[in-house]
Design an enzyme around this catalytic site. Structure first.
Site, short mmCIF file in Angstrom:
data_model
loop_
_atom_site.label_atom_id
_atom_site.label_comp_id
_atom_site.label_asym_id
_atom_site.label_seq_id
_atom_site.Cartn_x
_atom_site.Cartn_y
_atom_site.Cartn_z
CB CYS C 162 -1.07 0.30 0.97
SG CYS C 162 -1.95 -1.16 1.05
CG HIS C 295 -3.42 4.05 5.63
ND1 HIS C 295 -2.75 4.08 3.77
CD2 HIS C 295 -2.96 2.91 5.41
CE1 HIS C 295 -2.90 2.57 3.87
NE2 HIS C 295 -3.14 1.93 4.40
CG HIS C 332 -6.67 0.06 0.17
ND1 HIS C 332 -5.04 1.11 -0.72
CD2 HIS C 332 -6.03 -0.51 0.96
CE1 HIS C 332 -4.08 0.62 0.08
NE2 HIS C 332 -4.35 -0.04 1.43
#
Lengths: 388, 87, 405
Positions: C162, C295, C332
């Site tokens: 990520c 995040h 995401h």
């Protein structure tokens, strides 16, 4: 030269065995580790497999019991590199330690297993999934070694190892870390062999890099990690220095996107500055005619008429994404010992203006050795190693 | 399958399978398939192996056989005819 | 640092095919999470943030048709985002020639390979089809950008889950700040594939109702696809060129948890070190930060750990700093997340419009004191913003971005 970084440890796992010694011995003797398969299915062709590597011999953390092969190869090489540098993992200054790994394909075997089950049952195995991310090897190594400084997983096909090492060199040169473990890892699977066979992109016999009769590479697997430190730090702790690596960012040249550049002259332009005063070249040639011919042209042009000894280790260790990390390891050893190993499998070089070391090793003081770091799609990731 | 129909089918396979931007009828029987003519590369050659093997149920075991078979549309038709005759 | 200017941005996300669509969608609080249509999936969750329509970049016309046929979806997304950013920055061929390319990605051509694998294993294809596998390597997006835009400088592809494209941005900024290159293109690109989707679903990490970052009832993340690109250049050079500076990269830091292959360190030591390190590198005190793009994945673990880190850094002042997660709107995007969120943060700095946490209904009581920017977002000039990305396996990157002028 400013900011050159010391190589104080080398760890290698290859078709020649576990450790830098069997690797170097094999290369210098001109042997090939490409042989009939023992672990993977490879009917009718030779492969370079890493034998006798067990997770239980390498892994110490409880997390590591689930480790995949690509990660295991990397971790084994990391432990070997640290030991070679005379360091223990718990001696490292964790936040000032960096880690970089390069891999072309990461975890292939378990990706297939996961996909098989997914296609068959419509569900994935949650225990396997964490291993499938490209950075699994980086995570496992960071956890095993307790590294909390900067970390990077890089992927650049055939130049994955060089790219990771180049990143690591920058970390030290820029002062972002006091020590960096950098290198690459790629595993061999039956499916990779099958793919190569069905797409006619591998030889049935031993690979013959730079040879007029080259008819394809042999696939292999392996990992190599280097311990990188500032020369002053190496000196301060009395570490043995193999060579110094000069930071280099690499460049792109015009190329077929999924293949090799057509113009060796462009590659030569990238390499020429690094080749000035170089006493040997460690080439990416694997026995794949398109690559070998392009590289041969690039080297001949880049050396500007000088005949610089060239060695291509993929004839010995096989072709895989991270083989470039082993090429850098070979370059470090070459500088240390003043030996350019012969190119296993090469008998008659394809060009007369290319000084491929064939048959027996060359002994000479090597002031600088260049790894040319070529990869598909026009990537050039060269590194220059110099005598300390 | 009659020979004439096979020519047509092979040309059709080239156009649809390799996504050529020209009518099948425009492909000459005797010009090289690879090389500059149709703008195809070695990856297309491999793709053609799969397509030919799947469509015509023949086997192209290695690069040498492939090169000969793919020399032109006519050589490909001849190859398929021979292989099927032998089956 | 502070000498690295952002002079161009591009984005292709679930909110639309360019930055304008992204900006409009953010301000509206529109959620781009909808049904998963890219492939069949028989699990718990059926949602994803998909890119509605992908128009190939004009630059693909420069590539041979055979090459274009073999590009993966992330290649196309990356080219489209790169083209927008390069156009906005007005980088001419001479500047492009020497510019660096730094890409973050995780999936590459895996979706296409999954098809090829299925066909080979079922016997539908009697041999492997190389033409369907060429886009598999993650590094092809960087290669495609180099070939399509005539860029012959350094290039690198990073894959740290990520945080991949956050790392790419950090590396690009470092290369410019150190004077090694004058311009760089930092790109994040990722697409959905069956393995990734099934993996996250099997880990019960996906929220079947769509992610609700920071919500009391949050139940996981929503996967998304997309690409974002930023042109970075030496600030003095940008001024000399007369190009508008959208934002500046003030500092960054990269750390490792060395804790677990998937779970973040609950103590957040690595994440904390990344934030503190980034602020130190930027030469900026925590008091100067006036926006945080989190995040904020919407998993119970992440949001808990992330708020703990923010409280440790900002103390009581955190309650007065707007914090929003845009994953509520674009999902995401894994390898692309860092770059997408950096672009979102650049927009916030440039337009003074703070994006909301769009799907937030009821904040978790543990942070009911915080300003999580409920929809529809708001106008607020900001000078210094922080964006962090936490990658699977504990790879943390924090970027500090500052206003352009």
């Amino acid at each position: 030269m400013k900011h050159a970084v010391a190589v104080t440890g080398v760890g290698v796992v290859s078709g020649f065995g576990l450790g830098v010694q069997p690797f170097w011995d094999g290369l210098v003797a001109g042997r090939t580790a490409c042989r009939p398969a023992r672990r993977v299915e490879a009917p009718g062709c030779l492969v370079a497999e890493v034998d006798h590597l067990e997770a239980r011999d390498v892994v110490r953390s409880p997390q590591g019991r689930r480790i995949d092969r690509t990660s295991l190869l990397a971790l084994a090489a990391a432990h070997l590199a640290l030991a070679d540098a005379g360091l223990a993992a718990d001696e490292l200054d964790a936040p000032r330690t960096a880690l970089a790994l390069g891999s072309a394909f990461g975890n292939v075997q378990e990706t297939e297993m996961f996909l098989d089950r997914l296609l068959e049952r419509g569900m994935g195995n949650p225990l396997v999934f964490p291993n499938l991310v490209m950075n699994a090897a980086l995570s496992y190594a960071a956890i095993e070694l307790g590294v909390t400084g900067p970390t990077a997983m890089v992927t650049e096909q055939e130049a994955s190892g060089e790219a990771a090492i180049a990143w690591g060199v920058r970390q030290i040169a820029d002062g972002a870390a006091a020590l960096c473990l950098a290198g690459g890892s790629d595993e061999l699977t039956s499916s990779i062999v099958e793919l190569r066979r069905e797409t006619w992109t591998a030889s049935a016999g031993p690979p013959r890099p730079f040879d007029v009769a080259a008819d394809g590479p042999c696939v292999g697997e392996g990992a190599a990690l280097l311990v990188l430190e500032a020369p002053e730090a190496a000196l301060a702790r009395g570490a043995r220095v193999y060579a110094l690596i000069v930071p280099h960012d690499g460049a792109s040249v015009a190329s077929s996107l999924h293949g090799w550049p057509r113009d060796g002259g462009e590659v030569a332009r990238v390499l020429t500055p690094l080749l000035a005063g170089a006493d040997a070249i460690v080439a990416a040639a694997s026995g794949a005619p398109a690559l070998d011919a392009l590289e041969a042209e690039a080297i001949a042009l880049g050396c500007n008429g000088r005949h610089v000894p060239v060695t291509a280790p993929r004839g010995a260790i096989g072709d895989f994404g991270a083989a470039g990390a082993l090429a850098v390891a070979a370059a470090a050893l070459a500088v240390r010992d003043g030996i350019v190993p012969p190119t296993a499998g090469c008998r008659q070089p394809m060009r007369r203006d290319l000084d491929v070391v064939v048959g027996v090793p060359r002994h000479a003081r090597l002031r600088a050795v260049v790894v040319d770091g070529l990869a598909r799609g026009g990537m050039c990731r060269p590194l220059r190693l110099e005598a300390a | 399958m009659d020979r004439h129909a096979l020519f047509t089918e092979v040309k059709q396979l080239l156009v649809t399978g390799l996504r050529l931007d020209r009518p099948a009828a425009d492909i000459p029987d005797d010009s090289p398939i690879f090389g500059d003519g149709l703008g195809l590369d070695s990856i297309d050659a491999l793709e053609l192996v799969v397509l030919v093997e799947d469509r015509f149920r023949v086997s192209i075991p290695d690069e040498e056989v492939g090169k000969r078979a793919f020399a032109s549309v006519r050589s490909l038709v001849d190859f398929i005819t021979e292989e099927r005759g032998a089956q | 640092m502070g000498h690295v200017a952002v002079t161009g941005i591009g984005a292709v996300t679930a909110l639309g095919g360019d930055v304008g669509a992204l900006a409009a969608g953010l301000v509206e609080g529109r959620c781009g999470i909808g049904p998963l249509t890219r492939f069949a999936h028989a699990g718990r969750c059926r949602l994803a943030a998909e890119v509605p329509e992908l128009a190939p970049a004009a630059a693909t016309a420069v590539l041979p048709p055979a090459t274009v046929r073999r590009l993966s979806r992330p290649d196309h997304l990356a080219l489209a985002a790169a083209e927008q950013a390069l156009r906005q920055a007005g980088l001419d061929p001479v500047l492009r020639e020497r510019a660096g390319i730094f890409v973050g990605a995780t999936v590459g051509g895996m979706a296409e390979s999954e098809d090829a694998y299925r066909r080979r294993r079922s016997g539908e294809d009697r041999r492997w089809r190389l033409s369907r596998l060429l886009g598999t390597p993650l590094s092809t997006s960087a290669a495609a950008i180099a070939q399509a835009f005539g860029m012959h400088g350094p290039r690198a592809t990073y894959s740290t889950a990520c945080s991949s494209s956050a790392l790419a941005i950090a590396e690009a900024a470092t290369a410019i700040a150190s004077g090694r290159i004058e311009t760089a293109l930092a790109v994040g690109t990722d697409a959905l594939c069956r393995i990734t989707y099934a993996g996250f679903d099997a880990l019960q990490a996906l929220d079947p109702q769509g992610c609700r970052p920071f919500d009391r009832d949050r139940g996981g993340l929503s996967l998304g696809e997309g690409a974002a690109a930023l042109v970075l250049e030496d600030a003095a050079r940008a001024r000399a060129r007369g190009v508008r500076v959208l934002a500046r990269v003030l500092g960054h830091a990269t750390t490792s948890d060395a804790h677990h292959v998937t779970a973040p360190d609950p103590e957040g030591r690595g994440a904390l070190a990344a934030v503190r390190g980034a602020l130190a590198a930027a030469g900026v005190p925590s008091e100067a930060v006036d926006y945080v793009n989190a995040h904020g994945t919407g998993t119970r673990q992440n949001d808990d750990a992330e708020v703990r880190v923010l409280r440790a850094v900002f103390g009581r002042r955190l309650a007065r700093i707007p914090v929003s997660s845009t994953k509520a709107q674009v999902g995401h995007c894994l390898g692309a997340a860092g770059a997408v969120e950096a672009v979102v943060t650049v927009l916030a700095l440039d337009t003074s419009l703070l994006p909301p946490t769009a799907t937030l209904l009821t904040p978790d009581p543990a942070w009911s004191d915080l300003d999580l920017v409920p929809t529809p977002g708001r106008r607020a000039p900001i000078a210094v913003a922080l964006t962090s990305s936490y990658g699977f396996g504990g790879h943390n990157v924090t970027l500090i971005l500052g206003r352009g002028e």
